[in-house]
Motif scaffolding. Structure first.
Motif, PDB file in Angstrom:
ATOM      1  N   ILE A 178       0.829  -1.203   0.000  1.00  0.00           N
ATOM      2  CA  ILE A 178       0.000   0.000   0.000  1.00  0.00           C
ATOM      3  C   ILE A 178       0.863   1.253   0.000  1.00  0.00           C
ATOM      4  O   ILE A 178       0.502   2.274  -0.584  1.00  0.00           O
ATOM      5  CB  ILE A 178      -0.963  -0.005   1.211  1.00  0.00           C
ATOM      6  N   GLY A 179       1.999   1.177   0.657  1.00  0.00           N
ATOM      7  CA  GLY A 179       2.875   2.337   0.705  1.00  0.00           C
ATOM      8  C   GLY A 179       3.047   2.895   2.103  1.00  0.00           C
ATOM      9  O   GLY A 179       3.662   3.940   2.275  1.00  0.00           O
ATOM     10  N   LEU A 180       2.544   2.202   3.108  1.00  0.00           N
ATOM     11  CA  LEU A 180       2.718   2.639   4.493  1.00  0.00           C
ATOM     12  C   LEU A 180       4.012   2.018   5.048  1.00  0.00           C
ATOM     13  O   LEU A 180       3.991   1.127   5.886  1.00  0.00           O
ATOM     14  CB  LEU A 180       1.507   2.231   5.336  1.00  0.00           C
ATOM     15  N   PHE A 181       5.134   2.556   4.565  1.00  0.00           N
ATOM     16  CA  PHE A 181       6.426   1.980   4.895  1.00  0.00           C
ATOM     17  C   PHE A 181       6.801   2.180   6.360  1.00  0.00           C
ATOM     18  O   PHE A 181       7.488   1.349   6.949  1.00  0.00           O
ATOM     19  CB  PHE A 181       7.515   2.572   3.987  1.00  0.00           C
ATOM     20  N   ASP A 182       6.370   3.276   6.957  1.00  0.00           N
ATOM     21  CA  ASP A 182       6.686   3.538   8.358  1.00  0.00           C
ATOM     22  C   ASP A 182       6.062   2.465   9.253  1.00  0.00           C
ATOM     23  O   ASP A 182       6.720   1.910  10.137  1.00  0.00           O
ATOM     24  CB  ASP A 182       6.194   4.934   8.744  1.00  0.00           C
ATOM     25  N   TRP A 183       4.777   2.164   9.010  1.00  0.00           N
ATOM     26  CA  TRP A 183       4.092   1.128   9.799  1.00  0.00           C
ATOM     27  C   TRP A 183       4.719  -0.246   9.545  1.00  0.00           C
ATOM     28  O   TRP A 183       4.899  -1.037  10.474  1.00  0.00           O
ATOM     29  CB  TRP A 183       2.610   1.083   9.443  1.00  0.00           C
ATOM     30  N   ALA A 184       5.033  -0.509   8.293  1.00  0.00           N
ATOM     31  CA  ALA A 184       5.631  -1.800   7.945  1.00  0.00           C
ATOM     32  C   ALA A 184       7.000  -1.971   8.606  1.00  0.00           C
ATOM     33  O   ALA A 184       7.333  -3.066   9.067  1.00  0.00           O
ATOM     34  CB  ALA A 184       5.758  -1.933   6.437  1.00  0.00           C
ATOM     35  N   ASN A 185       7.784  -0.902   8.675  1.00  0.00           N
ATOM     36  CA  ASN A 185       9.091  -0.977   9.332  1.00  0.00           C
ATOM     37  C   ASN A 185       8.961  -1.218  10.831  1.00  0.00           C
ATOM     38  O   ASN A 185       9.774  -1.924  11.422  1.00  0.00           O
ATOM     39  CB  ASN A 185       9.905   0.285   9.069  1.00  0.00           C
ATOM     40  N   LYS A 186       7.930  -0.625  11.454  1.00  0.00           N
ATOM     41  CA  LYS A 186       7.707  -0.864  12.884  1.00  0.00           C
ATOM     42  C   LYS A 186       7.331  -2.326  13.138  1.00  0.00           C
ATOM     43  O   LYS A 186       7.821  -2.950  14.081  1.00  0.00           O
ATOM     44  CB  LYS A 186       6.609   0.059  13.409  1.00  0.00           C
ATOM     45  N   ILE A 187       6.462  -2.861  12.292  1.00  0.00           N
ATOM     46  CA  ILE A 187       6.070  -4.263  12.449  1.00  0.00           C
ATOM     47  C   ILE A 187       7.256  -5.179  12.184  1.00  0.00           C
ATOM     48  O   ILE A 187       7.460  -6.183  12.874  1.00  0.00           O
ATOM     49  CB  ILE A 187       4.882  -4.595  11.515  1.00  0.00           C
ATOM     50  N   GLU A 188       8.073  -4.838  11.189  1.00  0.00           N
ATOM     51  CA  GLU A 188       9.249  -5.639  10.876  1.00  0.00           C
ATOM     52  C   GLU A 188      10.239  -5.650  12.036  1.00  0.00           C
ATOM     53  O   GLU A 188      10.837  -6.691  12.346  1.00  0.00           O
ATOM     54  CB  GLU A 188       9.927  -5.097   9.622  1.00  0.00           C
ATOM     55  N   ALA A 189      10.399  -4.522  12.693  1.00  0.00           N
ATOM     56  CA  ALA A 189      11.313  -4.457  13.841  1.00  0.00           C
ATOM     57  C   ALA A 189      10.820  -5.345  14.979  1.00  0.00           C
ATOM     58  O   ALA A 189      11.618  -6.010  15.656  1.00  0.00           O
ATOM     59  CB  ALA A 189      11.445  -3.009  14.318  1.00  0.00           C
ATOM     60  N   ILE A 190       9.510  -5.366  15.175  1.00  0.00           N
ATOM     61  CA  ILE A 190       8.940  -6.227  16.225  1.00  0.00           C
ATOM     62  C   ILE A 190       9.101  -7.693  15.848  1.00  0.00           C
ATOM     63  O   ILE A 190       9.448  -8.531  16.681  1.00  0.00           O
ATOM     64  CB  ILE A 190       7.457  -5.864  16.469  1.00  0.00           C
TER      65      ILE A 190
END
Length: 99
Positions: free
Chosen positions: A67-79
């Motif tokens: 979708i393009g919500l990279f900030d949210w995706a990066n937070k989930i990836e870090a978790i």
């Protein structure tokens, strides 16, 4: 039909009778395995629930990237970088302790 032998109770209790048994009590077989884990252990409801929840979180993270919500995706990836190894080792310990 098999022939039935009647043994008096007193003779039986004294051990004076001998029973002829032709049936072998044990069967010799060899099972080779690294760990004695049954495949049914992986159908444990706890393991399925934890695995399904992690799979759903990973799929949500992939959709957020699309979708393009990279900030949210990066937070989930870090978790997930912490959660996935911890959950894998926890499941290994859980399955080995519930044999």
């Amino acid at each position: 039909m098999a022939k039935t032998e009647i043994i008096p109770f007193r003779q039986f209790m004294k051990g004076e009778t001998k029973i002829n048994s032709k049936v072998k009590n044990s069967i010799n077989y060899h099972a080779f395995s690294i760990l004695p884990i049954s495949p049914m252990a992986f159908l444990d409801p706890t393991a399925i629930t934890i695995g399904a929840s992690i799979l759903i979180i990973v799929l949500v993270e992939k959709q957020l990237n699309k979708i393009g919500l990279f900030d949210w995706a990066n937070k989930i990836e870090a978790i997930l970088n912490l959660v996935l190894p911890v959950s894998a080792f926890s499941f290994l310990i859980y399955s080995l302790s519930h044999l």
